[in-house]
Design a protein around this motif. Structure first.
Motif, mmCIF file in Angstrom:
data_model
loop_
_atom_site.group_PDB
_atom_site.id
_atom_site.type_symbol
_atom_site.label_atom_id
_atom_site.label_comp_id
_atom_site.label_asym_id
_atom_site.label_seq_id
_atom_site.Cartn_x
_atom_site.Cartn_y
_atom_site.Cartn_z
ATOM 1 N N PHE A 114 48.049 -48.732 15.915
ATOM 2 C CA PHE A 114 48.105 -47.359 16.418
ATOM 3 C C PHE A 114 48.630 -47.334 17.856
ATOM 4 O O PHE A 114 48.399 -48.264 18.627
ATOM 5 N N PHE A 115 49.322 -46.240 18.182
ATOM 6 C CA PHE A 115 49.834 -46.081 19.540
ATOM 7 C C PHE A 115 49.736 -44.630 19.984
ATOM 8 O O PHE A 115 49.632 -43.714 19.165
ATOM 9 N N ALA A 116 49.762 -44.448 21.291
ATOM 10 C CA ALA A 116 49.873 -43.126 21.905
ATOM 11 C C ALA A 116 51.170 -43.115 22.699
ATOM 12 O O ALA A 116 51.595 -44.150 23.230
ATOM 13 N N LEU A 150 50.842 -39.293 18.896
ATOM 14 C CA LEU A 150 50.186 -40.461 18.314
ATOM 15 C C LEU A 150 51.006 -40.963 17.143
ATOM 16 O O LEU A 150 51.773 -40.206 16.544
ATOM 17 N N GLY A 151 50.819 -42.228 16.798
ATOM 18 C CA GLY A 151 51.527 -42.768 15.651
ATOM 19 C C GLY A 151 50.988 -44.117 15.241
ATOM 20 O O GLY A 151 50.011 -44.626 15.808
ATOM 21 N N ALA A 161 53.741 -38.414 15.273
ATOM 22 C CA ALA A 161 53.805 -36.967 15.484
ATOM 23 C C ALA A 161 53.603 -36.712 16.966
ATOM 24 O O ALA A 161 52.815 -37.409 17.620
ATOM 25 N N ASN A 162 54.350 -35.754 17.510
ATOM 26 C CA ASN A 162 54.145 -35.409 18.914
ATOM 27 C C ASN A 162 54.299 -33.919 19.137
ATOM 28 O O ASN A 162 54.837 -33.199 18.292
ATOM 29 N N TYR A 163 53.775 -33.485 20.260
ATOM 30 C CA TYR A 163 53.840 -32.078 20.671
ATOM 31 C C TYR A 163 54.662 -32.000 21.948
ATOM 32 O O TYR A 163 54.437 -32.779 22.885
ATOM 33 N N VAL A 188 57.165 -34.260 13.494
ATOM 34 C CA VAL A 188 56.638 -35.323 12.636
ATOM 35 C C VAL A 188 57.828 -36.196 12.278
ATOM 36 O O VAL A 188 58.865 -35.674 11.839
ATOM 37 N N TYR A 189 57.718 -37.508 12.479
ATOM 38 C CA TYR A 189 58.917 -38.331 12.366
ATOM 39 C C TYR A 189 58.634 -39.726 11.822
ATOM 40 O O TYR A 189 57.489 -40.185 11.778
ATOM 41 N N GLY A 190 59.713 -40.369 11.440
ATOM 42 C CA GLY A 190 59.707 -41.779 11.080
ATOM 43 C C GLY A 190 60.831 -42.485 11.810
ATOM 44 O O GLY A 190 61.871 -41.885 12.076
#
Length: 194
Positions: A114-116, A150-151, A161-163, A188-190
């Motif tokens: 996990f990452f931020a 976060l992802g 996903a980010n804002y 929302v991404y890959g």
């Protein structure tokens, strides 16, 4: 347009001359705007868009990575108004060349986990339409703001996903002096890394 070519060239040059990991990013945008005029704030509904482009990972330490990107991004807004008992939906579509400059913190310090992410972005306006009418001259050519998200890193594939929230007023023109319009977006991404 020369600025765009310069940024793309610099991005690719850094990948060749520095130990970096290039990736292809694609995903969905849930974009909206907030507008303030005379103390009244109006928030639009989300408009579905998309983005795609390149990202580059520069590892700074076991846990910290710098991840800039160049993304073609479709944003905008959707607003439904009740005009004399008739609902009318106004759809705006803005296309940007986004340049996110993310710092990524991996919680495990390993390749997977996990990452931020957080950091600023710059966005260069490519086109703008409202109800299929060109309104590019009513918007500023540069937007900037902050992203955080976060992802999960799976190795060669990343999901996240980010804002994004704009810090600059994108409204331009004679009638925009008292209006403050800002972009907002949930992405929302890959990412597939080579």
């Amino acid at each position: 347009m020369n600025k765009i070519y310069f940024i793309l060239g610099l991005f690719l040059f850094c990948n060749i001359n520095v130990n970096a990991q290039l990736g292809v990013r694609a995903g969905l945008n849930f974009a909206s705007v907030s507008a303030e005029n005379g103390g009244v704030t109006l928030n639009s509904d989300s408009k579905l868009g998309f983005h795609f482009g390149l990202v580059n990972d520069f590892k700074l330490s076991d846990n910290l990575t710098f991840r800039p990107g160049i993304l073609y991004s479709v944003k905008g807004s959707k607003l439904t108004l009740d005009i004399f008992g008739v609902n009318e939906t106004i759809t705006d579509e803005y296309t940007y060349l986004d340049v996110p400059l993310h710092f990524v913190y991996n919680f495990t310090g390993e390749e997977k986990g996990f990452f931020a992410e957080a950091g600023p972005y710059l966005a260069f306006l490519l086109s703008a339409k409202s109800q299929d009418e060109d309104v590019k001259d009513l918007l500023k050519s540069l937007d900037f703001g902050l992203n955080f998200g976060l992802g999960y890193d799976l190795g060669n594939f990343i999901i996240g996903a980010n804002y994004s929230f704009g810090l600059s007023n994108i409204a331009d023109g004679e009638d925009s002096e008292d209006v403050n319009v800002k972009n907002k977006n949930i992405a929302v991404y890959g990412v597939y890394q080579f």
